[in-house]
Scaffold this active site. Structure first.
Site, PDB file in Angstrom:
ATOM      1  N   VAL A 139       0.822  -1.204   0.000  1.00 59.99           N
ATOM      2  CA  VAL A 139       0.000   0.000   0.000  1.00 59.99           C
ATOM      3  C   VAL A 139       0.862   1.262   0.000  1.00 59.99           C
ATOM      4  O   VAL A 139       0.417   2.335  -0.415  1.00 59.99           O
ATOM      5  CB  VAL A 139      -0.935  -0.014   1.237  1.00 59.99           C
ATOM      6  CG1 VAL A 139      -0.136   0.143   2.522  1.00 59.99           C
ATOM      7  CG2 VAL A 139      -2.009   1.053   1.145  1.00 59.99           C
ATOM      8  N   LYS A 140       2.109   1.138   0.431  1.00 59.50           N
ATOM      9  CA  LYS A 140       2.982   2.309   0.582  1.00 59.50           C
ATOM     10  C   LYS A 140       3.377   2.947  -0.750  1.00 59.50           C
ATOM     11  O   LYS A 140       3.854   4.083  -0.777  1.00 59.50           O
ATOM     12  CB  LYS A 140       4.236   1.921   1.363  1.00 59.50           C
ATOM     13  CG  LYS A 140       3.979   1.398   2.769  1.00 59.50           C
ATOM     14  CD  LYS A 140       3.442   2.467   3.692  1.00 59.50           C
ATOM     15  CE  LYS A 140       3.408   1.989   5.135  1.00 59.50           C
ATOM     16  NZ  LYS A 140       2.963   3.030   6.061  1.00 59.50           N
TER      17      LYS A 140
END
Length: 453
Positions: A43-44
């Site tokens: 998700v980063k």
């Protein structure tokens, strides 16, 4: 033709997948937002691009500059992709509790990796917060990302992840559950969803050793809550500016063991190979199950890929060493079954103390049985040798028989573990198991402790 101009254009629009077996106890529709489909497998990637582009726009990051960040690995990977495409150098400062896979991957994509100790205060000059700031001050033409307090982090999720979840659920989402680290995901997604429907509940998954849950419930930053933990990617010993507690309806804490066990369950029961924080989220969901009704739509976010934890949660030896494998240990041989084929290290009565010390160092052991031609006649351990050395500096050249203690007790195969445990005393740190083939094996206090669930 349908193609992307760079890998960065493939970030986002990750799938929403219905969970089945692993959430069978929950009486609601549970959907996983699987962020491993991003090119950096987490998700980063979303906030890495947003933070860089915002820094470029306001002049904090200049052409040819160096990006510096303290990361648990995933943000570093996202920043590495951006750095490659946009022509920046990258220094990632990472704590030593993070998996080796994360460190190796960062180096593979061109980042310089600086490893710092985990068990230090955030203000300690050795902490990865402090080292990141220092490197940014010392490195010309550099920019310190500071994902914890950089509000472009949560803004990325407000602009991207939140709208995706709303659209994919056709606005029917009732609960959003996610692990909380920097706070960007829960705050960005939570803000967007609550603007769409204030009744949507936002739940954070915390870990023991972190301050979030108690601070949210009491407003007290309790330093007694802070201690070392194994779970990666969630929990903090600081209060990042990206954590907007006003948007969060509640937290639940998950143990290191449960997070690890459920990480493996997701792979085995759903065929979704995701990381440590996903396991924590699923166990957290089960702890919150009384909050969900049959018509609810619960979305849980899976942060990253299981490939970054192959040497940890997906490794039986690593799990066993920490007592995370639920194995049935009832007899003496159960305690040593994973190393029962290893040779028993012994020392003879006429050998010198220096020989025993050398063997302890070589094999990294603390106790050694002593033998002569009749069999087991004594024992030595590191405590005995230390005391002997304090009393006589020349003890290393003395024969073992002059310093040895009583021989270790011997038990038979099939001896109940309760009976074996009773043989450990202040004077006795090991037990021998007769393997019935002329060989013996040793059980230490460490083996017994490792078998405790």
């Amino acid at each position: 033709m349908d193609f992307s101009n760079t890998i960065l254009e493939t970030i986002g629009n990750t799938p929403l997948v219905k969970l089945n077996k692993v959430v069978a106890e929950i009486d609601a529709l549970v959907l996983a937002k699987v962020e491993t489909f991003n090119p950096g497998n987490s998700v980063k990637d979303r906030m890495a691009v947003k933070m860089v582009e915002d820094a470029e726009a306001d002049g904090r990051l200049k052409p040819g500059g160096t990006i510096i960040e303290g990361t648990s690995g995933n943000t570093g990977m996202g920043l590495a992709l951006v750095a490659i495409i946009k022509g920046y150098k990258l220094i990632c400062v990472i704590s030593d509790k993070q998996s080796k896979e994360k460190m190796d991957i960062l180096r593979a994509v061109g980042a310089k990796v600086v490893v710092c100790p985990t068990d230090v205060e955030p203000t300690d000059p050795r902490s990865y917060y402090s080292v990141s700031k220092r490197l940014a001050e010392e490195t010309p033409n550099s920019w310190y990302v500071n994902q914890y307090d950089n509000l472009s982090n949560s803004l990325a999720h407000y602009e991207q992840t939140g709208p995706e979840i709303w659209k994919q659920t056709d606005g029917k989402i009732t609960h959003f559950v996610v692990g909380v680290g920097t706070g960007g995901t829960i705050s960005g997604v939570g803000k967007y969803l609550k603007e769409k429907n204030p009744n949507i509940k936002i739940w954070g998954i915390d870990t023991y050793g972190s301050v979030f849950k108690k601070y949210h419930e009491t407003g007290i930053f309790d330093e007694n809550e802070i201690y070392s933990y194994i779970t990666e990617g969630i929990g903090e010993d600081i209060l990042p500016k990206n954590v907007d507690f006003s948007l969060i309806d509640g937290f639940t804490k998950v143990t290191d063991k449960d997070a690890a066990v459920y990480t493996r369950k997701i792979a085995l029961e759903e065929a979704i190979f995701v990381g440590n924080s996903a396991g924590a989220c699923i166990k957290g969901l089960l702890q919150l199950k009384e909050h969900f009704k049959p018509d609810d739509v619960v979305v849980v976010l899976f942060h990253d890929s299981g490939s970054r934890y192959v040497g940890k949660m997906f490794n039986d030896d690593w799990m066993r060493e920490r007592g995370f494998l639920d194995e049935n240990v009832t007899k003496a041989e159960d305690v040593i079954k994973d190393h029962i084929d290893k040779e028993l290290i012994v020392v003879r009565t006429e050998e010198l103390v220096s020989h025993a010390i050398e063997r302890m160092r070589k094999y990294k052991i603390s106790q050694i049985p002593v033998v002569d031609i009749t069999g087991f006649v004594g024992s030595v351990d590191e405590t005995d040798l230390f005391r002997s050395y304090v009393a006589d500096k020349n003890v290393a050249e003395k024969p073992i028989k002059e310093v040895m203690g009583k021989p270790f007790p011997i038990v038979q195969l099939g001896t109940p573990i309760e009976e074996v445990s009773k043989l450990f005393t202040k004077e006795n740190d090991a037990v021998l198991v007769d393997l019935k083939n002329g060989h013996h094996h040793i059980i230490t206090k460490y083996d017994i402790i490792g078998a405790i669930k």
